[in-house]
Design a protein around this motif. Structure first.
Motif, PDB file in Angstrom:
ATOM      1  N   LEU A 124      27.895  97.565  11.321  1.00 50.85           N
ATOM      2  CA  LEU A 124      26.566  98.010  11.821  1.00 50.85           C
ATOM      3  C   LEU A 124      26.589  97.665  13.197  1.00 50.85           C
ATOM      4  CD1 LEU A 124      25.848 100.901  11.138  1.00 50.85           C
ATOM      5  CD2 LEU A 124      23.664  99.334  10.057  1.00 50.85           C
ATOM      6  N   MET A 125      27.050  95.943  13.249  1.00 49.33           N
ATOM      7  CA  MET A 125      26.621  94.993  14.260  1.00 49.33           C
ATOM      8  C   MET A 125      27.948  95.192  15.052  1.00 49.33           C
ATOM      9  SD  MET A 125      23.474  94.222  13.890  1.00 49.33           S
ATOM     10  CE  MET A 125      23.641  92.718  14.750  1.00 49.33           C
ATOM     11  N   LEU A 126      28.905  95.555  14.532  1.00 52.51           N
ATOM     12  CA  LEU A 126      30.035  95.311  15.705  1.00 52.51           C
ATOM     13  C   LEU A 126      29.664  97.031  16.576  1.00 52.51           C
ATOM     14  CD1 LEU A 126      33.508  94.506  16.353  1.00 52.51           C
ATOM     15  CD2 LEU A 126      33.917  96.838  14.320  1.00 52.51           C
ATOM     16  N   ARG A 127      29.423  97.908  15.933  1.00 53.84           N
ATOM     17  CA  ARG A 127      29.775  99.493  16.553  1.00 53.84           C
ATOM     18  C   ARG A 127      28.185  98.548  17.629  1.00 53.84           C
ATOM     19  NH1 ARG A 127      28.107 103.403  12.467  1.00 53.84           N
ATOM     20  NH2 ARG A 127      26.088 104.299  13.462  1.00 53.84           N
ATOM     21  N   PHE A 128      27.210  98.096  17.276  1.00 53.44           N
ATOM     22  CA  PHE A 128      26.039  97.674  18.346  1.00 53.44           C
ATOM     23  C   PHE A 128      26.417  97.160  19.119  1.00 53.44           C
ATOM     24  CE2 PHE A 128      23.153  94.620  20.079  1.00 53.44           C
ATOM     25  CZ  PHE A 128      22.001  95.590  20.860  1.00 53.44           C
ATOM     26  N   ALA A 129      27.457  95.751  19.087  1.00 51.17           N
ATOM     27  CA  ALA A 129      28.314  95.290  20.298  1.00 51.17           C
ATOM     28  C   ALA A 129      28.703  96.327  21.302  1.00 51.17           C
ATOM     29  CB  ALA A 129      28.934  94.015  19.568  1.00 51.17           C
ATOM     30  N   PHE A 130      29.975  97.221  20.731  1.00 52.43           N
ATOM     31  CA  PHE A 130      30.071  97.889  21.779  1.00 52.43           C
ATOM     32  C   PHE A 130      29.454  98.916  22.406  1.00 52.43           C
ATOM     33  CE2 PHE A 130      34.081  96.741  19.079  1.00 52.43           C
ATOM     34  CZ  PHE A 130      34.078  95.847  19.670  1.00 52.43           C
TER      35      PHE A 130
ATOM     36  N   ALA B 201      27.048  92.483  23.655  1.00 58.25           N
ATOM     37  CA  ALA B 201      27.962  91.427  23.248  1.00 58.25           C
ATOM     38  C   ALA B 201      26.831  89.925  22.434  1.00 58.25           C
ATOM     39  CB  ALA B 201      28.892  91.129  23.475  1.00 58.25           C
ATOM     40  N   ARG B 202      26.111  90.005  23.368  1.00 61.61           N
ATOM     41  CA  ARG B 202      25.430  88.008  23.820  1.00 61.61           C
ATOM     42  C   ARG B 202      24.422  88.931  22.476  1.00 61.61           C
ATOM     43  NH1 ARG B 202      22.809  83.438  26.511  1.00 61.61           N
ATOM     44  NH2 ARG B 202      21.062  83.630  24.907  1.00 61.61           N
ATOM     45  N   LEU B 203      23.499  89.751  22.659  1.00 61.96           N
ATOM     46  CA  LEU B 203      22.846  90.429  22.054  1.00 61.96           C
ATOM     47  C   LEU B 203      23.593  89.988  19.901  1.00 61.96           C
ATOM     48  CD1 LEU B 203      20.342  93.010  23.489  1.00 61.96           C
ATOM     49  CD2 LEU B 203      19.862  91.015  22.400  1.00 61.96           C
ATOM     50  N   ALA B 204      24.550  90.457  19.759  1.00 62.87           N
ATOM     51  CA  ALA B 204      25.028  90.642  18.456  1.00 62.87           C
ATOM     52  C   ALA B 204      25.119  89.558  18.520  1.00 62.87           C
ATOM     53  CB  ALA B 204      26.160  91.850  18.160  1.00 62.87           C
ATOM     54  N   LEU B 205      25.954  88.635  18.756  1.00 63.16           N
ATOM     55  CA  LEU B 205      26.225  86.860  18.935  1.00 63.16           C
ATOM     56  C   LEU B 205      24.897  86.354  18.563  1.00 63.16           C
ATOM     57  CD1 LEU B 205      28.414  85.193  18.586  1.00 63.16           C
ATOM     58  CD2 LEU B 205      28.162  84.842  21.203  1.00 63.16           C
TER      59      LEU B 205
END
Lengths: 193, 193
Positions: free
Chosen positions: A107-113, B161-165
């Motif tokens: 899910l977080m991967l999805r968020f990143a993209f 990406a920054r938020l996911a990190l």
DNA sequence: CTCGGCATGTAATCCGTTACATGATTCT
DNA sequence: AGAATCATGTAACGGATTACATGCCGAG
């Protein structure tokens, strides 16, 4: 209809997203996994190269031989329109409870993209709202479970099991805080500023 | 030497630990996975029953037909001395950096079963100390990565990406707080009280 | 011309997923 | 006998892991 199977592995989505960011070779993709926090989506050549082959066979990416400056020439992949479509479809998927409970990292991967989604800001806000709702529900569940553990082991002061459960609860609560703050930031700036 | 392969799947360790807690049947084990926070170690029959067969074939558990009160008789498994040995060996494993970065959930499973370790309190404290050290190191790494992300996207205000990190960092920090508090509790009470 | 490092690939094995099938007992 | 339910099993399939093998180029 989309070529290839309807649902893809997490690794494949990770590759699609990274290639969408910029055209890359298998070697570069591998380095991303090895060197960054994206490890855990596996960076072994035995996983990446076959996955790239599958994606290319299904027409989602296209590789072109790139005469390298030194060493063996790299094969640089870029996203095809079909690949873009698959990416968009994935990003538009609703956030389910099982996603949150069982596959939070995907899910977080999805968020990143989600940065690449059509109507990115709106989708991002929806994603976060839904995520928050499911995390809240999960928290309620876990608190009930901890009561059950307490009831089962009345005499023992701290059981390892209870502590492990507390770690899980804390981690869900932490992610909930993150989601709320992320949403607040997106709400005010509209993701652009 | 121990029978069977040297290293076992996470699911197998989960089964061993649960059976160590109390003799159980495959069905009961399945319910544990489905109904509790231990989902994620898979509760599908297609995974559990073959795993139990493997464990029995390797002499780590032993099943006995248990004439059920209703329905088909259950096959109740209990740990053999060899199984206990494998469990102890697993619990005595050092906490590596890769465990922490890549397989934190298996590590938490191990923590939960550390209650059954020989010299449980000492091992638990060591486990937590080591976990803390690796988490701290990981945090440093991730903070460096976030600086890299910032440098790469100077103009854009908040990247996904920054938020996911940040979510990842926050989650590691959260677990670190958990470990410290858990250790504090174990240090004072000696795990018994 | 071969060495070393960049880049890609492959082969064996094994586990988990999904979906389905079967066994064994009680109740009606 | 059949339905309902509890409990176990299995068959097909795909992908990940591990460890190894190969291709291609420049430098010395």
């Amino acid at each position: 209809m989309t070529p290839g199977r309807a649902v893809r592995t997490t690794l494949e989505y990770a590759l699609i997203g990274l290639i969408r960011q910029m055209p890359r070779s298998g070697y570069e993709l591998r380095k991303v996994f090895v060197e960054t926090a994206m490890a855990g989506y596996s960076g072994s050549p035995g996983a990446i190269y076959p996955a790239l082959r599958r994606l290319e066979a299904d027409g989602l990416i296209q590789g072109t031989k790139q005469p390298g400056e030194r060493g063996r020439p790299r094969r640089e992949y870029r996203l095809t329109p079909a690949g873009e479509a698959v990416l968009q479809e994935w990003l538009a998927q609703p956030v389910t409870r099982d996603d949150v409970a069982l596959r939070l990292d995907e899910l977080m991967l999805r968020f990143a993209f989600l940065a690449y989604a059509a109507d990115s800001t709106r989708r991002t806000l929806e994603f976060l709202e839904s995520l928050e709702a499911h995390l809240e529900a999960l928290l309620v569940d876990l608190h009930q479970q901890i009561e059950a553990v307490d009831a089962a082991s009345r005499h023992v002061p701290i059981t390892h099991a209870r502590l492990a459960l507390e770690a899980g609860i804390s981690s869900i609560a932490d992610r909930l805080r993150w989601a709320r703050e992320a949403r607040a930031r997106f709400s005010t700036t509209g993701g652009k500023e």
